[in-house]
Write a protein that holds these residues in place. Structure first.
Motif, PDB file in Angstrom:
ATOM      1  N   SER A   1     -16.968 -92.231  50.481  1.00 38.69           N
ATOM      2  CA  SER A   1     -17.992 -93.091  51.090  1.00 38.69           C
ATOM      3  C   SER A   1     -19.394 -92.536  50.966  1.00 38.69           C
ATOM      4  O   SER A   1     -20.354 -93.292  50.744  1.00 38.69           O
ATOM      5  N   LEU A   2     -19.569 -91.229  51.137  1.00 38.41           N
ATOM      6  CA  LEU A   2     -20.896 -90.638  51.324  1.00 38.41           C
ATOM      7  C   LEU A   2     -21.322 -89.696  50.212  1.00 38.41           C
ATOM      8  O   LEU A   2     -22.361 -89.043  50.324  1.00 38.41           O
ATOM      9  N   VAL A   3     -20.535 -89.631  49.150  1.00 35.60           N
ATOM     10  CA  VAL A   3     -20.863 -88.716  48.056  1.00 35.60           C
ATOM     11  C   VAL A   3     -21.342 -89.515  46.842  1.00 35.60           C
ATOM     12  O   VAL A   3     -20.985 -90.680  46.672  1.00 35.60           O
ATOM     13  N   PRO A   4     -22.151 -88.893  45.993  1.00 35.66           N
ATOM     14  CA  PRO A   4     -22.679 -89.605  44.827  1.00 35.66           C
ATOM     15  C   PRO A   4     -21.632 -89.766  43.740  1.00 35.66           C
ATOM     16  O   PRO A   4     -20.564 -89.136  43.767  1.00 35.66           O
ATOM     17  N   GLY A   5     -21.955 -90.600  42.761  1.00 34.03           N
ATOM     18  CA  GLY A   5     -21.109 -90.761  41.593  1.00 34.03           C
ATOM     19  C   GLY A   5     -21.363 -89.661  40.582  1.00 34.03           C
ATOM     20  O   GLY A   5     -21.815 -88.562  40.931  1.00 34.03           O
ATOM     21  N   HIS A   6     -21.124 -89.945  39.326  1.00 35.44           N
ATOM     22  CA  HIS A   6     -21.274 -88.941  38.276  1.00 35.44           C
ATOM     23  C   HIS A   6     -22.756 -88.672  37.982  1.00 35.44           C
ATOM     24  O   HIS A   6     -23.593 -89.571  37.994  1.00 35.44           O
ATOM     25  N   ASN A   7     -23.067 -87.425  37.746  1.00 31.38           N
ATOM     26  CA  ASN A   7     -24.387 -86.985  37.281  1.00 31.38           C
ATOM     27  C   ASN A   7     -25.558 -87.380  38.179  1.00 31.38           C
ATOM     28  O   ASN A   7     -26.563 -87.929  37.716  1.00 31.38           O
ATOM     29  N   PRO A   8     -25.472 -87.092  39.488  1.00 30.16           N
ATOM     30  CA  PRO A   8     -26.652 -87.312  40.322  1.00 30.16           C
ATOM     31  C   PRO A   8     -27.689 -86.226  40.042  1.00 30.16           C
ATOM     32  O   PRO A   8     -27.372 -85.180  39.466  1.00 30.16           O
ATOM     33  N   ARG A   9     -28.921 -86.476  40.433  1.00 29.80           N
ATOM     34  CA  ARG A   9     -29.902 -85.385  40.454  1.00 29.80           C
ATOM     35  C   ARG A   9     -29.566 -84.526  41.665  1.00 29.80           C
ATOM     36  O   ARG A   9     -29.356 -85.048  42.763  1.00 29.80           O
ATOM     37  N   VAL A  10     -29.504 -83.225  41.476  1.00 28.93           N
ATOM     38  CA  VAL A  10     -29.047 -82.318  42.532  1.00 28.93           C
ATOM     39  C   VAL A  10     -30.202 -81.457  43.022  1.00 28.93           C
ATOM     40  O   VAL A  10     -30.908 -80.825  42.229  1.00 28.93           O
ATOM     41  N   GLY A  11     -30.397 -81.422  44.348  1.00 25.72           N
ATOM     42  CA  GLY A  11     -31.424 -80.577  44.944  1.00 25.72           C
ATOM     43  C   GLY A  11     -31.044 -79.110  44.860  1.00 25.72           C
ATOM     44  O   GLY A  11     -29.874 -78.752  44.667  1.00 25.72           O
ATOM     45  N   SER A  12     -32.033 -78.258  45.029  1.00 29.84           N
ATOM     46  CA  SER A  12     -31.800 -76.816  44.875  1.00 29.84           C
ATOM     47  C   SER A  12     -31.514 -76.097  46.192  1.00 29.84           C
ATOM     48  O   SER A  12     -31.060 -74.951  46.186  1.00 29.84           O
ATOM     49  N   THR A  13     -31.758 -76.745  47.315  1.00 29.54           N
ATOM     50  CA  THR A  13     -31.652 -76.076  48.613  1.00 29.54           C
ATOM     51  C   THR A  13     -30.232 -76.167  49.158  1.00 29.54           C
ATOM     52  O   THR A  13     -29.709 -77.272  49.368  1.00 29.54           O
ATOM     53  N   HIS A  14     -29.622 -75.012  49.414  1.00 30.59           N
ATOM     54  CA  HIS A  14     -28.292 -74.969  50.019  1.00 30.59           C
ATOM     55  C   HIS A  14     -28.399 -75.087  51.535  1.00 30.59           C
ATOM     56  O   HIS A  14     -29.395 -74.665  52.136  1.00 30.59           O
ATOM     57  N   PHE A  15     -27.370 -75.659  52.143  1.00 33.68           N
ATOM     58  CA  PHE A  15     -27.407 -75.902  53.585  1.00 33.68           C
ATOM     59  C   PHE A  15     -27.604 -74.609  54.366  1.00 33.68           C
ATOM     60  O   PHE A  15     -28.389 -74.565  55.323  1.00 33.68           O
ATOM     61  N   GLU A  16     -26.912 -73.538  53.990  1.00 32.38           N
ATOM     62  CA  GLU A  16     -27.031 -72.287  54.746  1.00 32.38           C
ATOM     63  C   GLU A  16     -28.463 -71.751  54.700  1.00 32.38           C
ATOM     64  O   GLU A  16     -28.957 -71.217  55.692  1.00 32.38           O
ATOM     65  N   ASP A  17     -29.127 -71.880  53.556  1.00 36.07           N
ATOM     66  CA  ASP A  17     -30.513 -71.421  53.449  1.00 36.07           C
ATOM     67  C   ASP A  17     -31.422 -72.267  54.319  1.00 36.07           C
ATOM     68  O   ASP A  17     -32.301 -71.744  55.022  1.00 36.07           O
ATOM     69  N   TRP A  18     -31.238 -73.587  54.264  1.00 37.07           N
ATOM     70  CA  TRP A  18     -32.051 -74.471  55.107  1.00 37.07           C
ATOM     71  C   TRP A  18     -31.796 -74.185  56.576  1.00 37.07           C
ATOM     72  O   TRP A  18     -32.732 -74.122  57.391  1.00 37.07           O
ATOM     73  N   LEU A  19     -30.541 -74.004  56.950  1.00 35.19           N
ATOM     74  CA  LEU A  19     -30.175 -73.765  58.341  1.00 35.19           C
ATOM     75  C   LEU A  19     -30.772 -72.458  58.844  1.00 35.19           C
ATOM     76  O   LEU A  19     -31.260 -72.379  59.979  1.00 35.19           O
ATOM     77  N   SER A  20     -30.760 -71.441  58.000  1.00 30.39           N
ATOM     78  CA  SER A  20     -31.347 -70.150  58.382  1.00 30.39           C
ATOM     79  C   SER A  20     -32.841 -70.289  58.652  1.00 30.39           C
ATOM     80  O   SER A  20     -33.357 -69.773  59.656  1.00 30.39           O
ATOM     81  N   ARG A  21     -33.542 -70.997  57.767  1.00 29.45           N
ATOM     82  CA  ARG A  21     -34.988 -71.197  57.975  1.00 29.45           C
ATOM     83  C   ARG A  21     -35.249 -72.037  59.213  1.00 29.45           C
ATOM     84  O   ARG A  21     -36.161 -71.755  59.992  1.00 29.45           O
ATOM     85  N   SER A  22     -34.446 -73.072  59.406  1.00 29.68           N
ATOM     86  CA  SER A  22     -34.614 -73.947  60.555  1.00 29.68           C
ATOM     87  C   SER A  22     -34.395 -73.204  61.866  1.00 29.68           C
ATOM     88  O   SER A  22     -35.140 -73.373  62.835  1.00 29.68           O
TER      89      SER A  22
END
Length: 256
Positions: free
Chosen positions: A226-247
């Motif tokens: 339901s919530l995931v992209p199909g084939h070959n999406p553009r992918v961001g560089s920020t990982h959740f753990e890195d964002w969470l640490s900064r937040s």
């Protein structure tokens, strides 16, 4: 170029405006607070004078079924009409990955209506569907909270940082229109219950996440597709753990 950002004072809009200005473009941050209203039409004609590109990242103030549909249809029609009159050559709209799979929700039916209006217009366009933002994980938790517990499905997600969404939209804004829908996602798949569990733990929030395969996501049943992209999406560089640490560091610093 002159680029108008509709919803320019919101989470994505603010970041997008700053990004485009740093690249040297003439950017109008359009929102009701700046006197530019796509529902009433106030200020719209003047804001679009000489604009080559319009990026619509505005969101509805109410998610009630009729209200949200009225918002996206009225805003979409007014905006597309004004753009055509102004001679704009590229309309970009931010939408949601999975919109076509979640039509039991009034919100997603309204987003689909917005997309269909764009496709039916004569304006060159690019629709950018993004996955859920890291910045909204707290809202997911709040919506699913029952007392001291948070009941969530283990559905797969691939959330993305708002900074990465804004950067991708800026790239699209300065490129030629593609007349297609493109998808944006974060760099890693994460299950919804685990995502919220990690977020609450990092924030020191005592609520307990309960995994429930029948739990709803904003009132909608979801599965691993339901919530995931199909084939070959553009992918961001920020990982959740890195964002969470900064937040978490920013939150701690604000309390000092």
């Amino acid at each position: 170029m002159k680029i108008v950002v509709i919803g320019g004072s919101g989470l994505i809009g603010t970041k997008l405006v700053n990004n485009l200005r740093q690249r040297g473009h003439d950017v109008v941050a359009a929102s009701p607070s700046s006197g530019i209203n796509t529902i009433t039409g106030d200020g719209l004609t003047k804001a679009l004078e000489g604009a080559q590109v319009v990026v619509d990242v505005a969101n509805a103030p109410s998610w009630e079924d009729k209200a949200v549909l009225d918002f996206f249809e009225t805003s979409g029609r007014n905006l597309l009409r004004a753009e055509a009159a102004a001679g704009a050559r590229h309309h970009i709209a931010l939408s949601v990955v999975g919109t076509d799979r979640l039509l039991t929700s009034g919100y997603f039916r309204a987003k689909m209506a917005q997309e269909n209006l764009i496709k039916a217009s004569r304006l060159p366009y690019t629709i950018v569907r993004a996955t859920q933002f890291f910045e909204f994980v707290d809202k997911i938790a709040q919506f699913a909270t029952e007392g001291t517990t948070v009941r969530l499905p283990p559905a797969l997600m691939q959330p993305i940082a708002a900074d990465d969404v804004a950067a991708a939209l800026a790239d699209v804004a300065i490129a030629e229109p593609s007349n297609v829908t493109v998808e944006l996602a974060g760099p890693e798949p994460i299950r919804m219950d685990g995502l919220v569990r990690r977020f609450l733990s990092a924030k020191g929030d005592p609520r307990k996440v309960i995994t429930d395969g029948h739990a709803l996501y904003y009132g909608v049943e979801v599965n691993d597709k339901s919530l995931v992209p199909g084939h070959n999406p553009r992918v961001g560089s920020t990982h959740f753990e890195d964002w969470l640490s900064r937040s978490t560091r920013r939150s701690s610093a604000a309390l000092r």
